[in-house]
Design a protein around this motif. Structure first.
Motif, PDB file in Angstrom:
ATOM      1  N   SER A   1       0.832  -1.204   0.000  1.00  0.00           N
ATOM      2  CA  SER A   1       0.000   0.000   0.000  1.00  0.00           C
ATOM      3  C   SER A   1       0.867   1.255   0.000  1.00  0.00           C
ATOM      4  O   SER A   1       0.562   2.234  -0.682  1.00  0.00           O
ATOM      5  N   PHE A   2       1.945   1.216   0.773  1.00  0.00           N
ATOM      6  CA  PHE A   2       2.865   2.351   0.801  1.00  0.00           C
ATOM      7  C   PHE A   2       3.478   2.592  -0.571  1.00  0.00           C
ATOM      8  O   PHE A   2       3.554   3.724  -1.045  1.00  0.00           O
ATOM      9  N   LEU A   3       3.906   1.507  -1.223  1.00  0.00           N
ATOM     10  CA  LEU A   3       4.517   1.643  -2.548  1.00  0.00           C
ATOM     11  C   LEU A   3       3.514   2.139  -3.573  1.00  0.00           C
ATOM     12  O   LEU A   3       3.859   2.906  -4.469  1.00  0.00           O
ATOM     13  N   ALA A   4       2.267   1.716  -3.449  1.00  0.00           N
ATOM     14  CA  ALA A   4       1.229   2.211  -4.357  1.00  0.00           C
ATOM     15  C   ALA A   4       1.038   3.712  -4.168  1.00  0.00           C
ATOM     16  O   ALA A   4       0.895   4.455  -5.143  1.00  0.00           O
ATOM     17  N   ASP A   5       1.062   4.168  -2.921  1.00  0.00           N
ATOM     18  CA  ASP A   5       0.920   5.601  -2.652  1.00  0.00           C
ATOM     19  C   ASP A   5       2.094   6.391  -3.208  1.00  0.00           C
ATOM     20  O   ASP A   5       1.917   7.486  -3.745  1.00  0.00           O
ATOM     21  N   VAL A   6       3.300   5.838  -3.092  1.00  0.00           N
ATOM     22  CA  VAL A   6       4.482   6.513  -3.633  1.00  0.00           C
ATOM     23  C   VAL A   6       4.373   6.628  -5.153  1.00  0.00           C
ATOM     24  O   VAL A   6       4.597   7.696  -5.731  1.00  0.00           O
ATOM     25  N   ALA A   7       4.011   5.534  -5.806  1.00  0.00           N
ATOM     26  CA  ALA A   7       3.890   5.542  -7.267  1.00  0.00           C
ATOM     27  C   ALA A   7       2.807   6.518  -7.725  1.00  0.00           C
ATOM     28  O   ALA A   7       3.008   7.288  -8.672  1.00  0.00           O
ATOM     29  N   LYS A   8       1.670   6.513  -7.049  1.00  0.00           N
ATOM     30  CA  LYS A   8       0.594   7.450  -7.410  1.00  0.00           C
ATOM     31  C   LYS A   8       1.020   8.885  -7.151  1.00  0.00           C
ATOM     32  O   LYS A   8       0.679   9.796  -7.916  1.00  0.00           O
ATOM     33  N   GLY A   9       1.785   9.103  -6.078  1.00  0.00           N
ATOM     34  CA  GLY A   9       2.268  10.447  -5.767  1.00  0.00           C
ATOM     35  C   GLY A   9       3.211  10.978  -6.825  1.00  0.00           C
ATOM     36  O   GLY A   9       3.158  12.161  -7.178  1.00  0.00           O
ATOM     37  N   VAL A  10       4.064  10.112  -7.335  1.00  0.00           N
ATOM     38  CA  VAL A  10       4.997  10.525  -8.396  1.00  0.00           C
ATOM     39  C   VAL A  10       4.225  10.928  -9.650  1.00  0.00           C
ATOM     40  O   VAL A  10       4.462  11.987 -10.237  1.00  0.00           O
ATOM     41  N   VAL A  11       3.278  10.082 -10.046  1.00  0.00           N
ATOM     42  CA  VAL A  11       2.480  10.373 -11.243  1.00  0.00           C
ATOM     43  C   VAL A  11       1.682  11.665 -11.044  1.00  0.00           C
ATOM     44  O   VAL A  11       1.654  12.539 -11.915  1.00  0.00           O
ATOM     45  N   THR A  12       1.064  11.799  -9.889  1.00  0.00           N
ATOM     46  CA  THR A  12       0.268  12.995  -9.595  1.00  0.00           C
ATOM     47  C   THR A  12       1.129  14.249  -9.615  1.00  0.00           C
ATOM     48  O   THR A  12       0.735  15.274 -10.174  1.00  0.00           O
ATOM     49  N   GLY A  13       2.308  14.181  -9.002  1.00  0.00           N
ATOM     50  CA  GLY A  13       3.191  15.345  -8.952  1.00  0.00           C
ATOM     51  C   GLY A  13       3.651  15.794 -10.326  1.00  0.00           C
ATOM     52  O   GLY A  13       3.681  16.991 -10.621  1.00  0.00           O
ATOM     53  N   VAL A  14       3.971  14.842 -11.170  1.00  0.00           N
ATOM     54  CA  VAL A  14       4.421  15.177 -12.528  1.00  0.00           C
ATOM     55  C   VAL A  14       3.294  15.836 -13.324  1.00  0.00           C
ATOM     56  O   VAL A  14       3.492  16.864 -13.981  1.00  0.00           O
ATOM     57  N   ILE A  15       2.103  15.257 -13.242  1.00  0.00           N
ATOM     58  CA  ILE A  15       0.965  15.824 -13.981  1.00  0.00           C
ATOM     59  C   ILE A  15       0.602  17.203 -13.433  1.00  0.00           C
ATOM     60  O   ILE A  15       0.361  18.146 -14.197  1.00  0.00           O
ATOM     61  N   ALA A  16       0.575  17.336 -12.102  1.00  0.00           N
ATOM     62  CA  ALA A  16       0.223  18.627 -11.493  1.00  0.00           C
ATOM     63  C   ALA A  16       1.256  19.697 -11.835  1.00  0.00           C
ATOM     64  O   ALA A  16       0.899  20.859 -12.070  1.00  0.00           O
ATOM     65  N   GLN A  17       2.526  19.315 -11.883  1.00  0.00           N
ATOM     66  CA  GLN A  17       3.556  20.281 -12.246  1.00  0.00           C
ATOM     67  C   GLN A  17       3.374  20.757 -13.685  1.00  0.00           C
ATOM     68  O   GLN A  17       3.469  21.946 -13.969  1.00  0.00           O
ATOM     69  N   GLY A  18       3.100  19.829 -14.589  1.00  0.00           N
ATOM     70  CA  GLY A  18       2.858  20.217 -15.979  1.00  0.00           C
ATOM     71  C   GLY A  18       1.646  21.117 -16.117  1.00  0.00           C
ATOM     72  O   GLY A  18       1.684  22.120 -16.836  1.00  0.00           O
ATOM     73  N   PHE A  19       0.585  20.781 -15.407  1.00  0.00           N
ATOM     74  CA  PHE A  19      -0.629  21.598 -15.430  1.00  0.00           C
ATOM     75  C   PHE A  19      -0.338  23.004 -14.902  1.00  0.00           C
ATOM     76  O   PHE A  19      -0.760  24.003 -15.483  1.00  0.00           O
ATOM     77  N   THR A  20       0.392  23.079 -13.795  1.00  0.00           N
ATOM     78  CA  THR A  20       0.711  24.372 -13.190  1.00  0.00           C
ATOM     79  C   THR A  20       1.562  25.218 -14.127  1.00  0.00           C
ATOM     80  O   THR A  20       1.327  26.424 -14.274  1.00  0.00           O
ATOM     81  N   LEU A  21       2.553  24.602 -14.760  1.00  0.00           N
ATOM     82  CA  LEU A  21       3.391  25.355 -15.698  1.00  0.00           C
ATOM     83  C   LEU A  21       2.577  25.867 -16.885  1.00  0.00           C
ATOM     84  O   LEU A  21       2.778  26.993 -17.346  1.00  0.00           O
ATOM     85  N   LEU A  22       1.657  25.045 -17.360  1.00  0.00           N
ATOM     86  CA  LEU A  22       0.804  25.463 -18.474  1.00  0.00           C
ATOM     87  C   LEU A  22      -0.085  26.641 -18.074  1.00  0.00           C
ATOM     88  O   LEU A  22      -0.135  27.655 -18.778  1.00  0.00           O
ATOM     89  N   VAL A  23      -0.754  26.511 -16.937  1.00  0.00           N
ATOM     90  CA  VAL A  23      -1.663  27.574 -16.490  1.00  0.00           C
ATOM     91  C   VAL A  23      -0.898  28.860 -16.196  1.00  0.00           C
ATOM     92  O   VAL A  23      -1.297  29.945 -16.638  1.00  0.00           O
ATOM     93  N   SER A  24       0.209  28.755 -15.461  1.00  0.00           N
ATOM     94  CA  SER A  24       0.945  29.973 -15.132  1.00  0.00           C
ATOM     95  C   SER A  24       1.607  30.580 -16.367  1.00  0.00           C
ATOM     96  O   SER A  24       1.770  31.795 -16.458  1.00  0.00           O
ATOM     97  N   GLY A  25       1.960  29.743 -17.340  1.00  0.00           N
ATOM     98  CA  GLY A  25       2.511  30.273 -18.594  1.00  0.00           C
ATOM     99  C   GLY A  25       1.489  31.064 -19.377  1.00  0.00           C
ATOM    100  O   GLY A  25       1.791  32.117 -19.933  1.00  0.00           O
ATOM    101  N   VAL A  26       0.260  30.564 -19.414  1.00  0.00           N
ATOM    102  CA  VAL A  26      -0.811  31.283 -20.106  1.00  0.00           C
ATOM    103  C   VAL A  26      -1.120  32.591 -19.389  1.00  0.00           C
ATOM    104  O   VAL A  26      -1.260  33.639 -20.020  1.00  0.00           O
ATOM    105  N   ILE A  27      -1.212  32.523 -18.063  1.00  0.00           N
ATOM    106  CA  ILE A  27      -1.497  33.739 -17.293  1.00  0.00           C
ATOM    107  C   ILE A  27      -0.357  34.746 -17.432  1.00  0.00           C
ATOM    108  O   ILE A  27      -0.591  35.945 -17.519  1.00  0.00           O
ATOM    109  N   ALA A  28       0.884  34.245 -17.477  1.00  0.00           N
ATOM    110  CA  ALA A  28       2.048  35.136 -17.548  1.00  0.00           C
ATOM    111  C   ALA A  28       2.116  35.911 -18.856  1.00  0.00           C
ATOM    112  O   ALA A  28       2.824  36.918 -18.933  1.00  0.00           O
TER     113      ALA A  28
END
Length: 79
Positions: free
Chosen positions: A3-30
């Motif tokens: 369960s811990f390893l599943a959370d780590v793997a999901k966290g990595v995927v989530t962080g990468v996607i959220a970072q890309g989304f944030t860069l896209l949104v802040s780039g458009v706003i900028a």
């Protein structure tokens, strides 16, 4: 440990996607105005929370984090 390893793997995927989304949104706003850092971090936090739910639902259905869990488990067991 599974369960811990599943959370780590999901966290990595989530962080990468959220970072890309944030860069896209802040780039458009900028293109119009420089967003304050607190706003960019807020977008990242909210995006990571929402994306985390979606990633968890998709993983429950398709088990796409299984290969990542196996690799993390191998690394942990080697040490």
């Amino acid at each position: 440990m599974g369960s811990f390893l599943a959370d780590v793997a999901k966290g990595v995927v989530t962080g990468v996607i959220a970072q890309g989304f944030t860069l896209l949104v802040s780039g458009v706003i900028a293109t119009f105005v420089a967003p304050p850092t607190v706003a960019v971090l807020g977008v990242f936090a909210i995006a990571a929370f929402g994306i985390g739910f979606v990633v968890s639902e998709i993983d429950d259905e398709y088990n796409f984090t299984e290969p990542m869990k196996r690799e993390i488990e191998k690394i942990v067991n080697e040490n």
